[in-house]
Enzyme design. Structure first.
Site, PDB file in Angstrom:
ATOM      1  N   LYS A  54       0.841  -1.205   0.000  1.00  0.00           N
ATOM      2  CA  LYS A  54       0.000   0.000   0.000  1.00  0.00           C
ATOM      3  C   LYS A  54       0.873   1.251   0.000  1.00  0.00           C
ATOM      4  O   LYS A  54       0.635   2.184  -0.763  1.00  0.00           O
ATOM      5  CB  LYS A  54      -0.895   0.028   1.247  1.00  0.00           C
ATOM      6  N   GLN A  98      -5.307  -1.202   9.660  1.00  0.00           N
ATOM      7  CA  GLN A  98      -5.231  -2.556   9.111  1.00  0.00           C
ATOM      8  C   GLN A  98      -5.884  -3.565  10.063  1.00  0.00           C
ATOM      9  O   GLN A  98      -5.610  -3.568  11.258  1.00  0.00           O
ATOM     10  CB  GLN A  98      -3.755  -2.917   8.864  1.00  0.00           C
ATOM     11  N   ASP A 121     -11.722   2.992   3.983  1.00  0.00           N
ATOM     12  CA  ASP A 121     -12.151   1.590   3.967  1.00  0.00           C
ATOM     13  C   ASP A 121     -13.672   1.472   3.854  1.00  0.00           C
ATOM     14  O   ASP A 121     -14.191   0.392   3.546  1.00  0.00           O
ATOM     15  CB  ASP A 121     -11.734   0.907   5.278  1.00  0.00           C
TER      16      ASP A 121
END
Ligand code: GUN
Length: 299
Positions: A54, A98, A121
């Site tokens: 990422k 995460q 997200d």
């Protein structure tokens, strides 16, 4: 019939290219550089791999990447304090914590502490509600990537029968919402669904997101259907002699003889997830500055 193989790797590179072009324009015309903060708590090896790629791809599209690595035993108050700082930081347009988090941290509490406008997200309850009611939301990256692949492959999805296998908050539920928004007839199948093979056999579109290696076999698939495989499962090394092969939730070799189109694993949905994360960060940046949003990069 042999299915067309949907090249998610190439499409993801195209999406990142479009994001990079828009980022370059934002810098030149508005003096804005989008920033993405990724928070990793603990040392989960798979998470470390994701976070590293990422960071690399964020920089590659011209955005700022902020990485926060915290020890596994970080107290909840400390993580919440970091999220507060990131929420208030004007250089940070997107925040991703995460998952999975270490057991002592309450995932819902942490996710819902993120500013919904920076929740790239799309996991915050506000964004879940906005998506469910058809309002402007941040959309979870993996389902968004699947939707982009389906639109690219099929054009309009209106009126098609779609079966989503799996009911997770991260993939199954938001995927069903997105397909419904595109006017599909949507069924969510799961571990308790009776005669699941028959349910799936009705589908023009199958999205498999259960995390069970090669569960979906050729006899579940209507000839010509489009099959999107979200699963990434590593088979046990002893079965495979070596590192352990990566397979999806779909028996690729069997299903490709029946389906009209299918995503491979790896190289299908996986690369689309990070591309959509970057697209979401760009979208969040544009919304924060009341600028025009990128076309074709949102739901
Ligand atoms: N872990 C596995 N997939 C994801 C994802 O899409 N977002 C976050 N935050 N964590 C994950």
């Amino acid at each position: 019939m042999t299915a067309e193989i949907i090249d998610g790797k190439a499409f993801a590179a195209d999406v990142r290219g479009r994001v990079a072009e828009h980022v370059a324009r934002l810098k030149e015309e508005n003096g804005i550089t989008p920033g993405l903060a990724v928070v990793l708590v603990g040392e989960d090896p798979a998470s470390q791999v994701y976070v590293r790629s990422k960071g690399r791809l964020t920089v590659e599209v011209g955005m700022k990447s902020f990485e926060h690595r915290l020890p596994a035993e970080t107290p909840e108050e400390e993580l919440l304090a970091l999220i507060e700082r990131l929420n208030a930081d004007p250089e940070v347009n997107g925040i991703l914590v995460q998952l999975p988090l270490p057991k002592h941290l309450h995932e819902d509490l942490i996710i819902n502490a993120i500013d919904p406008a920076k929740d790239v997200d799309g996991f915050h309850i506000s964004n879940v509600g906005l998506l469910a009611t058809g309002q402007k939301a941040m959309v979870p990256c993996t389902p968004l990537g699947c939707l982009m692949l389906l639109r690219e492959q099929l054009g309009s999805l209106s009126g098609r029968e779609a079966v989503v296998i799996g009911r997770s908050n991260i993939v199954g539920k938001p995927m069903a919402q997105l397909l419904l928004r595109d006017s599909c007839t949507v069924t969510i199948a799961h571990s308790r669904t009776r005669d699941i093979e028959e349910v799936v056999r009705r589908a023009d579109i199958v999205v498999a997101a259960v995390g069970r290696p090669e569960m979906v076999t050729a006899d579940w698939i209507k000839p010509g259907a489009t099959v999107i495989d979200v699963g990434i499962n590593r088979l046990a090394p002893e079965e495979e002699g070596g590192k352990g092969r990566l397979v999806g939730d779909v028996d690729f070799d069997g299903v490709k003889a029946v389906a009209g189109a299918i995503t491979p694993v790896p190289g299908g949905v996986g690369p689309m997830t990070i591309a959509c994360l970057l697209a979401n960060t760009l979208t969040a940046t544009c919304r924060a500055h009341a600028l025009e949003e990128p076309e074709g990069l949102t739901a």
